[in-house]
Write an enzyme that holds these catalytic residues in place. Structure first.
Site, PDB file in Angstrom:
ATOM      1  N   ASP A 128       0.898 -13.308  -6.705  1.00 26.46           N
ATOM      2  CA  ASP A 128       0.416 -13.575  -7.650  1.00 26.46           C
ATOM      3  C   ASP A 128       0.626 -14.756  -8.553  1.00 26.46           C
ATOM      4  OD1 ASP A 128      -1.169 -11.953 -10.223  1.00 26.46           O
ATOM      5  OD2 ASP A 128       0.690 -12.563 -11.137  1.00 26.46           O
ATOM      6  N   GLU A 182      -3.096 -16.259  -4.686  1.00 20.56           N
ATOM      7  CA  GLU A 182      -3.746 -16.253  -5.913  1.00 20.56           C
ATOM      8  C   GLU A 182      -3.815 -17.452  -6.542  1.00 20.56           C
ATOM      9  OE1 GLU A 182      -4.836 -13.632 -10.074  1.00 20.56           O
ATOM     10  OE2 GLU A 182      -2.897 -14.787  -9.661  1.00 20.56           O
TER      11      GLU A 182
END
Length: 472
Positions: A128, A182
């Site tokens: 993330d 990401e």
């Protein structure tokens, strides 16, 4: 239903439910909100027994500021794990930023990677906030329109070193593990093997795709959609990297935003989703929902992602218990039964998604690296492209159907593999699927050949090129 990987959103312990798990306090603890550690292990084991890999979102981009249950002042100072001063505070997330230049921090994060792989047998991670880690300004407000943006003093080389170490460790612990970045910046080399000079991620999230679809649906009338622009935005990637494409992100399935089906149908979702209830707004929404997912999946650069429930147009968002909803669990669910109810239109969307995923899996479509443009007609809103043996033709026009529409191709024979207008998917069965389609020359035998098709408005058809004896 054909999907082979389950991705879990951030599940390590976090103090605030409304963060959806992305403000982590306990990096080595599954959140007690969802069950026990043994129950998480059971979930992973049962998924493996069904032939599915399980990956989780791992949050090493920042940490919650909490000092009692978090790392905020673990040794009485803030800078044991994080940068000192303003550099250590994320300007957008109200959290602390790790100092990847300290060996102790690297050991902590790398051991965390190994822990989830070995203790819970996860098959990989979606890392993330990678963009935030890559750049000292966290990539905020930056368009990344030049290669100069990737190779200047703004790049945190300590973070790139960490990514390389993490991906190398993953392959050592579990050779077939999957790592996904990401990243919205498109950093070159991010999803390139370490042996080729890259950072070693297997995939990069194609974050611009869901943003593009939502922007298009929100800001432009159907008559203003440009098919060439759609194709460009869905295929804009380097050929040597693999990406995960998706039509809508988890953010759009959580409270505060809307899924694609909600933006297309809105309140009609609550009143006109029985099959015996005709409604033009619902018809438009179902037709676009199918072709948006089909074009996104079949142009995907290696992998396709779907937020659970959105494949059949789930009528509710996800809302975790919080003060704003009086700590209710009412919307923390998926209504799976509506997908199987033969009296509801959700059943059509679900059946289409299953057939689309089956087609992609059976023909290993996403292993074909090149998606080749064939033709576009901007006024007609017709787009055609090839991938391997397959031809994809889309008519995005909201009102105009076309008879004997010519697609310029080489001589060939084609059969229909998938048709969004099929009655079993809520269409009108206007396309004849059980006959072969041959290209025809426009003039003499050596002239340009065209494949003549009937293209109803807001439909798509997938055809397979097949061999046939040639007359000499």
């Amino acid at each position: 239903n054909g999907y082979n990987t389950l991705q879990l959103m951030a599940i390590p312990e976090h103090p605030y439910y409304g963060s959806f798990g992305y403000h982590v306090s306990g990096f080595f603890a599954p959140s007690s909100r969802f069950g026990t550690p043994d129950e998480l292990k059971q979930l992973v084991d049962e998924a493996h027994g069904m032939g599915m890999a399980v990956i989780m979102d791992i949050v090493h981009s920042h940490a919650v500021k909490n000092e009692v249950e978090g790392l905020g002042k673990y040794d009485g100072t803030r800078y044991q794990f994080f940068h000192e001063g303003g550099k250590g505070e994320h300007p957008a997330w109200d959290s602390y930023c790790f100092n990847y230049g300290k060996n102790e921090v690297l050991h902590f994060l790398l051991s965390n990677v190994r822990f989830w792989l070995e203790e819970f047998r996860f098959d990989g991670f979606r890392f993330d906030g990678v963009t935030s880690m890559l750049y000292f300004d966290h990539g905020l407000g930056k368009a990344f329109t030049s290669y100069d943006d990737y190779f200047d003093a703004n790049v945190d080389t300590d973070a790139t070193t960490y990514f390389t170490l993490a991906n190398k460790l993953m392959k050592q612990v579990k050779p077939h593990s999957v790592s996904i970045a990401e990243d919205m910046s498109g950093m070159p080399g991010l999803a390139v093997p370490i042996s080729h000079g890259g950072m070693g991620f297997d995939y990069r999230m194609a974050m611009g795709v869901p943003d593009y679809w939502i922007k298009l649906i929100k800001e432009k009338r159907d008559e203003e959609w440009q098919v060439g622009d759609i194709f460009y935005n869905l295929t804009s990637k380097r050929l040597d990297e693999k990406v995960v494409s998706y039509a809508e992100s988890h953010d759009q399935a959580l409270v505060g935003d809307k899924t694609i089906i909600f933006r297309l149908i809105d309140k009609e979702m609550y009143f006109n989703m029985r099959k015996d209830q005709p409604n033009l707004i619902v018809d438009r929404g179902i037709a676009l929902h199918k072709i948006i997912r089909l074009i996104t999946a079949t142009t995907a650069g290696g992998a396709y992602l779907n937020f659970m429930g959105n494949e059949f147009g789930h009528p509710e968002w996800i809302d975790f218990p919080r003060e704003g909803n009086n700590w209710s669990y009412k919307h923390c669910r998926r209504l799976w039964s509506i997908a199987d109810d033969p009296e509801l239109k959700y059943h059509w969307l679900y059946d289409f998604d299953k057939e689309m995923i089956r087609f992609i899996n059976d023909h290993k479509l996403l292993t074909v690296p090149s998606v080749d443009f064939v033709s576009e007609n901007i006024p007609d809103k017709v787009l055609a492209y090839h991938r391997g043996l397959f031809l994809f033709v889309f008519n995005f026009h909201p009102t105009q159907s076309f008879t004997d529409y010519g697609i310029p191709l080489g001589p060939g024979k084609y059969t229909i593999e998938l048709n969004t207008d099929s009655g079993k998917f809520g269409g009108y069965d206007r396309i004849q699927e059980d006959i072969p389609y041959y290209t025809l020359p426009s003039g003499g035998l050596n002239s340009q050949h065209y494949l003549k098709l009937y293209l109803p408005a807001r439909t798509a058809v997938v055809l397979k090129r097949v061999d046939f004896p040639k007359v000499r």
